[in-house]
Design a protein around this motif. Sequence first.
Motif, PDB file in Angstrom:
ATOM      1  N   CYS A 120      14.447 -10.533   1.557  1.00 60.96           N
ATOM      2  CA  CYS A 120      15.459 -11.223   0.749  1.00 60.96           C
ATOM      3  C   CYS A 120      15.119 -11.254  -0.747  1.00 60.96           C
ATOM      4  O   CYS A 120      15.889 -11.794  -1.536  1.00 60.96           O
ATOM      5  N   ALA A 121      13.980 -10.690  -1.133  1.00 65.22           N
ATOM      6  CA  ALA A 121      13.510 -10.650  -2.528  1.00 65.22           C
ATOM      7  C   ALA A 121      13.108 -12.020  -3.065  1.00 65.22           C
ATOM      8  O   ALA A 121      12.898 -12.193  -4.256  1.00 65.22           O
ATOM      9  N   GLY A 122      12.981 -13.009  -2.186  1.00 65.48           N
ATOM     10  CA  GLY A 122      12.503 -14.324  -2.608  1.00 65.48           C
ATOM     11  C   GLY A 122      11.019 -14.275  -2.958  1.00 65.48           C
ATOM     12  O   GLY A 122      10.307 -13.331  -2.601  1.00 65.48           O
ATOM     13  N   GLY A 136      11.443 -17.632   4.893  1.00 70.48           N
ATOM     14  CA  GLY A 136      10.367 -17.938   5.826  1.00 70.48           C
ATOM     15  C   GLY A 136       9.602 -16.735   6.356  1.00 70.48           C
ATOM     16  O   GLY A 136       8.688 -16.884   7.163  1.00 70.48           O
ATOM     17  N   TRP A 137       9.963 -15.509   5.901  1.00 67.08           N
ATOM     18  CA  TRP A 137       9.250 -14.307   6.337  1.00 67.08           C
ATOM     19  C   TRP A 137       7.763 -14.472   6.043  1.00 67.08           C
ATOM     20  O   TRP A 137       7.371 -15.004   5.010  1.00 67.08           O
ATOM     21  N   ILE A 138       6.902 -14.037   6.980  1.00 65.37           N
ATOM     22  CA  ILE A 138       5.452 -14.137   6.826  1.00 65.37           C
ATOM     23  C   ILE A 138       4.876 -12.738   6.683  1.00 65.37           C
ATOM     24  O   ILE A 138       5.211 -11.828   7.454  1.00 65.37           O
ATOM     25  N   TYR A 139       3.997 -12.575   5.715  1.00 63.29           N
ATOM     26  CA  TYR A 139       3.347 -11.288   5.473  1.00 63.29           C
ATOM     27  C   TYR A 139       2.024 -11.216   6.229  1.00 63.29           C
ATOM     28  O   TYR A 139       1.155 -12.053   6.054  1.00 63.29           O
ATOM     29  N   TYR A 140       1.892 -10.203   7.072  1.00 59.64           N
ATOM     30  CA  TYR A 140       0.659  -9.925   7.793  1.00 59.64           C
ATOM     31  C   TYR A 140       0.085  -8.619   7.247  1.00 59.64           C
ATOM     32  O   TYR A 140       0.529  -7.537   7.631  1.00 59.64           O
ATOM     33  N   PRO A 141      -0.882  -8.681   6.328  1.00 59.96           N
ATOM     34  CA  PRO A 141      -1.420  -7.453   5.738  1.00 59.96           C
ATOM     35  C   PRO A 141      -2.024  -6.551   6.815  1.00 59.96           C
ATOM     36  O   PRO A 141      -2.747  -7.026   7.686  1.00 59.96           O
ATOM     37  N   PRO A 142      -1.741  -5.246   6.742  1.00 59.35           N
ATOM     38  CA  PRO A 142      -2.253  -4.325   7.761  1.00 59.35           C
ATOM     39  C   PRO A 142      -3.656  -3.817   7.441  1.00 59.35           C
ATOM     40  O   PRO A 142      -4.070  -3.795   6.291  1.00 59.35           O
ATOM     41  N   ASN A 143      -4.352  -3.409   8.470  1.00 61.16           N
ATOM     42  CA  ASN A 143      -5.551  -2.597   8.314  1.00 61.16           C
ATOM     43  C   ASN A 143      -5.090  -1.148   8.369  1.00 61.16           C
ATOM     44  O   ASN A 143      -4.140  -0.818   9.082  1.00 61.16           O
ATOM     45  N   TYR A 144      -5.758  -0.294   7.641  1.00 61.51           N
ATOM     46  CA  TYR A 144      -5.446   1.128   7.727  1.00 61.51           C
ATOM     47  C   TYR A 144      -6.163   1.730   8.917  1.00 61.51           C
ATOM     48  O   TYR A 144      -7.160   1.201   9.398  1.00 61.51           O
ATOM     49  N   GLY A 145      -5.675   2.864   9.375  1.00 59.36           N
ATOM     50  CA  GLY A 145      -6.310   3.613  10.449  1.00 59.36           C
ATOM     51  C   GLY A 145      -6.637   5.008   9.973  1.00 59.36           C
ATOM     52  O   GLY A 145      -5.890   5.599   9.186  1.00 59.36           O
ATOM     53  N   GLY A 146      -7.747   5.527  10.424  1.00 58.48           N
ATOM     54  CA  GLY A 146      -8.159   6.884  10.080  1.00 58.48           C
ATOM     55  C   GLY A 146      -8.735   7.577  11.298  1.00 58.48           C
ATOM     56  O   GLY A 146      -9.086   6.933  12.295  1.00 58.48           O
TER      57      GLY A 146
END
Length: 190
Positions: A23-25, A47-57
């Motif tokens: 929503c750009a909030g 109310g969106w929650i950000y879950y930072p990712p781990n990278y995969g290699g």
Amino acid sequence: MQPTGHYPKLAPPHLRFAFCPLCAGHLDVEARDEINDVARPRCVDCGWIYYPPNYGGALVVIESEGGLVMIHPPGCDPQAPCGLPGGIIEFGESPEECSVREVEEETGLIIELTAEICRIFDRESVDGSALALGPMLQFGFVGRVVGGTLREGDEGPPVIYPAGEHPRISPSRSGSMRIFQAYLEMNRTA
């Protein structure tokens, strides 16, 4: 076991968001998970929650008729010039698919995977600084050459080393070092 919740300490700049992608909030970057007190940025509007990712290699020890295929990445120390072919797992790609693709891109060889060596996880670099892409889970595989023609790729020239005659792996390639060491140990016990 170390505690989780390393955001934003380990998050490189490209993984630190200020705005909600829905929503750009604005994101409240101080928001914390109510159960385990982990930082979880939350949109103040939707109310969106950000879950930072781990990278995969994925990295591959390539076994060929002539020996082991390694790459010589540009800028590596001549005393430790090697790395294993591999790279970042692309969106929707499996570690196995990534391994086959990266080997062909970096060496020109077509392989089939014969074994998984190990999985390693790095939160930060050896000196304690954040990794350029962020925390990474890497998969190590053994691959057998089934086709293609050896050629130079964007990670430097590939070189075939007879068994037991491989040079040292570059310290800047810590994933390659750890996975190759696990490969050597696996073959000592086999």
